[in-house]
Design a protein around this motif. Structure first.
Motif, mmCIF file in Angstrom:
data_model
loop_
_atom_site.group_PDB
_atom_site.id
_atom_site.type_symbol
_atom_site.label_atom_id
_atom_site.label_comp_id
_atom_site.label_asym_id
_atom_site.label_seq_id
_atom_site.Cartn_x
_atom_site.Cartn_y
_atom_site.Cartn_z
ATOM 1 N N MET A 40 29.545 14.618 41.863
ATOM 2 C CA MET A 40 29.185 14.784 43.263
ATOM 3 C C MET A 40 28.367 16.053 43.389
ATOM 4 S SD MET A 40 31.665 15.167 46.562
ATOM 5 C CE MET A 40 32.333 16.709 45.950
ATOM 6 N N SER A 41 27.222 15.989 44.041
ATOM 7 C CA SER A 41 26.358 17.142 44.210
ATOM 8 C C SER A 41 26.896 18.057 45.304
ATOM 9 C CB SER A 41 24.944 16.680 44.568
ATOM 10 O OG SER A 41 24.436 15.835 43.556
ATOM 11 N N LYS A 42 26.648 19.349 45.161
ATOM 12 C CA LYS A 42 27.149 20.317 46.129
ATOM 13 C C LYS A 42 26.004 21.032 46.820
ATOM 14 C CE LYS A 42 31.389 21.266 43.522
ATOM 15 N NZ LYS A 42 32.203 22.307 42.863
ATOM 16 N N ASN A 43 26.168 21.243 48.097
ATOM 17 C CA ASN A 43 25.195 21.999 48.872
ATOM 18 C C ASN A 43 25.718 23.428 48.986
ATOM 19 O OD1 ASN A 43 23.609 23.221 50.856
ATOM 20 N ND2 ASN A 43 23.238 21.257 51.893
ATOM 21 N N TYR A 44 25.169 24.315 48.183
ATOM 22 C CA TYR A 44 25.672 25.677 48.143
ATOM 23 C C TYR A 44 25.457 26.413 49.461
ATOM 24 C CZ TYR A 44 26.228 25.138 43.087
ATOM 25 O OH TYR A 44 26.624 24.728 41.837
ATOM 26 N N TYR A 45 24.390 26.055 50.191
ATOM 27 C CA TYR A 45 24.156 26.694 51.478
ATOM 28 C C TYR A 45 25.263 26.343 52.466
ATOM 29 C CZ TYR A 45 19.508 27.680 49.640
ATOM 30 O OH TYR A 45 18.462 28.127 48.880
ATOM 31 N N GLU A 46 25.664 25.069 52.486
ATOM 32 C CA GLU A 46 26.750 24.651 53.367
ATOM 33 C C GLU A 46 28.070 25.284 52.952
ATOM 34 O OE1 GLU A 46 26.994 20.440 53.591
ATOM 35 O OE2 GLU A 46 25.175 20.212 54.796
ATOM 36 N N GLU A 91 30.922 29.944 42.821
ATOM 37 C CA GLU A 91 29.873 29.174 42.147
ATOM 38 C C GLU A 91 28.604 29.171 42.991
ATOM 39 O OE1 GLU A 91 29.067 24.517 40.846
ATOM 40 O OE2 GLU A 91 31.111 25.209 41.214
ATOM 41 N N ALA A 92 28.782 28.999 44.305
ATOM 42 C CA ALA A 92 27.630 28.973 45.202
ATOM 43 C C ALA A 92 26.932 30.334 45.217
ATOM 44 C CB ALA A 92 28.074 28.586 46.611
ATOM 45 N N TYR A 93 27.711 31.396 45.307
ATOM 46 C CA TYR A 93 27.115 32.728 45.352
ATOM 47 C C TYR A 93 26.466 33.089 44.026
ATOM 48 C CZ TYR A 93 26.577 37.738 45.796
ATOM 49 O OH TYR A 93 26.056 39.001 45.814
#
Length: 307
Positions: free
Chosen positions: A1-7, A51-53
């Motif tokens: 599943m792809s992740k939207n790091y901004y969200e 992970e997003a940061y």
């Protein structure tokens, strides 16, 4: 599943580095495992925002990530859709470091990969401690962490603060003997090393920090190393002088009141205060003069004649 790091971080795609860092700091404080012990959901969320940061705070990684988004990695389009780049497993691409040596790194079984700026932010938030191990270019490295401190308070009497004492306290079901040092002040702290929360990954346990509350005393008041007290004498003794009994920290003494003593006068008893930190305090006695409310006729005539 792809992740939207901004969200995940709750920021716009146009967010500046400072805005991204600020958003991460806020979420990291909320979901850090040390603040949510035993909460698997919070630990998972902390990994996700980290992970997003880790991606968005690195200019090169962010550029490659934005390129993947631009070419439909989040659309789920099949191969050849619009001619754009569309890896079948977006997250696996990140785990492999797609994009060469500068590609993205996410969480492996050992913790963070190539944390970079992420470690700096965690160090600012939690004193250099991270709840996960570190992996440096394929070599897993666990970091011991000191456990969190426990805090509590303890009320003692004024004389216990003067002379010192021992108390028993119970923390997490364990009884501990506390030695209260002589001369401790109200609000003073006692630290018991290793009596806090257990450490992680072989780290030392935190400490127990006890804030001491000194209860007010009916006779004495403390100002630094000096002791203040008050004695009441009749107005005749204030006029004529005499001796009065005064309580000190160690014993009762006889104090000579000179003739003509005025209400509110302070008399100093040198060396009868506290000795703390190599400094000897004094005791100050405030004189309170008692004025009679009712006089006999004879007393009134005497006073009127004296005027």
């Amino acid at each position: 599943m792809s992740k939207n790091y901004y969200e995940i971080l709750g920021v716009a795609e146009s967010a500046s580095p400072d805005e991204i860092k600020k958003a991460f700091r806020t979420l990291a404080k909320k979901y850090h495992p040390d603040r949510n012990p035993g909460d698997n959901a919070s630990e998972t969320k902390f990994k996700e925002i980290s992970e997003a940061y880790n991606t968005l705070s690195d200019a090169k990684k962010k550029s490659e990530y934005d390129t993947l988004r631009k070419y439909g990695a989040f659309t789920g389009a099949g191969a050849g859709s619009g001619g754009g780049f569309n890896p079948q497993d977006f997250e696996q691409f990140f785990r492999r470091g797609g994009g060469g040596r500068g590609g993205f790194q996410t969480f492996g079984s050992g913790g963070f990969d190539d944390l970079g700026g992420f470690e700096d932010v965690i160090s600012q938030l939690f004193g250099g401690q991270s709840p996960f191990g570190g992996k440096k270019r394929g070599r897993q490295q666990a970091r011991p962490q000191k456990g969190a401190d426990f805090t509590t308070s303890l009320s003692i009497s004024f004389m216990e603060s003067v002379n010192g004492a021992q108390r028993l306290v119970t923390v997490s079901g364990k009884k501990l003997k506390i030695k209260i040092p002589k001369g401790i002040e109200n609000g003073g702290k006692i630290r018991l090393a290793g009596q806090g929360q257990p450490g992680r990954m072989g780290g030392t346990a935190g400490d127990l920090i006890i804030t001491v509350k000194v209860m007010p005393d009916q006779k004495f008041d403390r100002k630094g190393n000096d002791i203040h007290t008050t004695v009441t004498i009749p107005f005749t003794q204030a006029i004529l002088g005499g001796k009065v009994t005064v309580d000190t920290l160690a014993k009762k003494i006889s104090l000579t009141v000179p003739p003509g003593t005025q209400p509110g006068m302070l008399m100093r008893l040198k060396g009868l205060g506290l000795s703390v930190g190599g400094k000897q305090g004094d005791q100050f006695v405030k004189i309170k003069v008692e004025i009679p409310k009712d006089l006999t006729d004879e007393q009134r005539k005497l006073l009127e004649g004296w005027e």
